[in-house]
Design a protein around this motif. Sequence first.
Motif, mmCIF file in Angstrom:
data_model
loop_
_atom_site.group_PDB
_atom_site.id
_atom_site.type_symbol
_atom_site.label_atom_id
_atom_site.label_comp_id
_atom_site.label_asym_id
_atom_site.label_seq_id
_atom_site.Cartn_x
_atom_site.Cartn_y
_atom_site.Cartn_z
ATOM 1 N N ILE A 272 -6.725 1.945 -4.241
ATOM 2 C CA ILE A 272 -5.856 1.184 -3.331
ATOM 3 C C ILE A 272 -6.662 0.420 -2.284
ATOM 4 O O ILE A 272 -6.435 -0.758 -2.037
ATOM 5 C CB ILE A 272 -4.846 2.126 -2.640
ATOM 6 C CG1 ILE A 272 -3.958 2.802 -3.702
ATOM 7 C CG2 ILE A 272 -3.974 1.353 -1.646
ATOM 8 C CD1 ILE A 272 -3.019 3.861 -3.139
ATOM 9 N N TRP A 273 -7.628 1.107 -1.656
ATOM 10 C CA TRP A 273 -8.431 0.468 -0.606
ATOM 11 C C TRP A 273 -9.773 -0.062 -1.123
ATOM 12 O O TRP A 273 -10.463 -0.776 -0.420
ATOM 13 C CB TRP A 273 -8.677 1.450 0.540
ATOM 14 C CG TRP A 273 -7.510 1.597 1.472
ATOM 15 C CD1 TRP A 273 -7.290 0.885 2.615
ATOM 16 C CD2 TRP A 273 -6.394 2.500 1.349
ATOM 17 N NE1 TRP A 273 -6.115 1.294 3.208
ATOM 18 C CE2 TRP A 273 -5.540 2.288 2.459
ATOM 19 C CE3 TRP A 273 -6.040 3.473 0.416
ATOM 20 C CZ2 TRP A 273 -4.366 2.993 2.655
ATOM 21 C CZ3 TRP A 273 -4.866 4.176 0.602
ATOM 22 C CH2 TRP A 273 -4.043 3.936 1.696
ATOM 23 N N ASP B 18 2.018 1.627 -3.592
ATOM 24 C CA ASP B 18 0.921 2.047 -4.476
ATOM 25 C C ASP B 18 0.605 3.531 -4.283
ATOM 26 O O ASP B 18 0.384 4.261 -5.256
ATOM 27 C CB ASP B 18 -0.334 1.217 -4.192
ATOM 28 C CG ASP B 18 -0.220 -0.206 -4.725
ATOM 29 O OD1 ASP B 18 0.653 -0.444 -5.585
ATOM 30 O OD2 ASP B 18 -0.998 -1.072 -4.288
ATOM 31 N N THR C 111 -11.123 4.057 6.054
ATOM 32 C CA THR C 111 -10.081 3.966 5.034
ATOM 33 C C THR C 111 -9.393 5.313 4.842
ATOM 34 O O THR C 111 -8.191 5.369 4.568
ATOM 35 C CB THR C 111 -10.653 3.474 3.692
ATOM 36 O OG1 THR C 111 -11.750 4.313 3.300
ATOM 37 C CG2 THR C 111 -11.132 2.043 3.798
ATOM 38 N N TYR D 257 -0.715 6.239 6.238
ATOM 39 C CA TYR D 257 0.275 5.901 5.209
ATOM 40 C C TYR D 257 0.967 7.148 4.677
ATOM 41 O O TYR D 257 2.159 7.112 4.361
ATOM 42 C CB TYR D 257 -0.387 5.115 4.072
ATOM 43 C CG TYR D 257 -0.555 3.651 4.402
ATOM 44 C CD1 TYR D 257 0.447 2.737 4.098
ATOM 45 C CD2 TYR D 257 -1.694 3.178 5.038
ATOM 46 C CE1 TYR D 257 0.312 1.385 4.415
ATOM 47 C CE2 TYR D 257 -1.853 1.836 5.351
ATOM 48 C CZ TYR D 257 -0.839 0.947 5.040
ATOM 49 O OH TYR D 257 -0.978 -0.379 5.361
ATOM 50 N N LYS E 91 0.826 -1.210 0.000
ATOM 51 C CA LYS E 91 0.000 0.000 0.000
ATOM 52 C C LYS E 91 0.864 1.265 0.000
ATOM 53 O O LYS E 91 0.523 2.259 -0.644
ATOM 54 C CB LYS E 91 -0.958 -0.001 1.198
ATOM 55 C CG LYS E 91 -2.212 -0.849 1.004
ATOM 56 C CD LYS E 91 -3.199 -0.626 2.125
ATOM 57 C CE LYS E 91 -4.529 -1.294 1.825
ATOM 58 N NZ LYS E 91 -4.425 -2.755 1.736
#
Length: 233
Positions: A184-185, A162, A192, A199, A159
């Motif tokens: 991505i999620w 990405d 999220t 991140y 992740k």
Amino acid sequence: MTKILLAEDDPNFGIVLRDYLELHDYEVTLCVDGCKGLTAFRKGTYDLCILDVMMPEKDGFTLARDIKKLNPNVPLIFLTAKTLKEDMLEGFKIGADDYITKPFDSEVLLCKIKAILNRKAGAGTAKPEQSEFMIGQYIFQPKLRLLTRKEQEQKLSPKEADLLRMLCQHLNDVLPREEALHQIWHEDSYFTARSMDVYIAKLRKFLKEDSTVEIINIHGQGYRLCVHNGAQL
């Protein structure tokens, strides 16, 4: 198998069209209104969308705008009984690849679908995925998930890689939060979104050794990866 999202509020016509497309080896998800169509698009991955313009709950134009926010590259075909030039122009402004008025020849629709998908495939092969990005003093290799500065290497999680790849693709421009969350999620929710913030904080930590690089939060929109010394990708 190629996946098609079909949003059509006439159940009989929708079922006939779905069955016809499935007979020609397409996997079709049929939705009877725009809201259900948007929900299906958020949950799945589609190669093409066929949208009726006049639908309850959410019309085809509104649905198309929502879809384009989530995936600007997905091809769209509008179906409509209306032949007004203004409506056709509106559809193309949104990003339609074609606009078909009812009634229509199903074989013609099939040919249009194949042509659009072939163009999309050709565009994909013409522009291979970038294997390396320069971010100030850093070298980022998405496939290896490796971020390197001088002799220091940082292995990224899937992740993290990405998200950094998408930021690099939008270098010095805004990466829309919703686009990143869905790619991505695969969903856009409070949890999220908070996960994405975590991140982003990790990526800032990985990039902190170069003062010319920063990830800026653009309130209400998303994030921008900036390289202030003018370094290019």
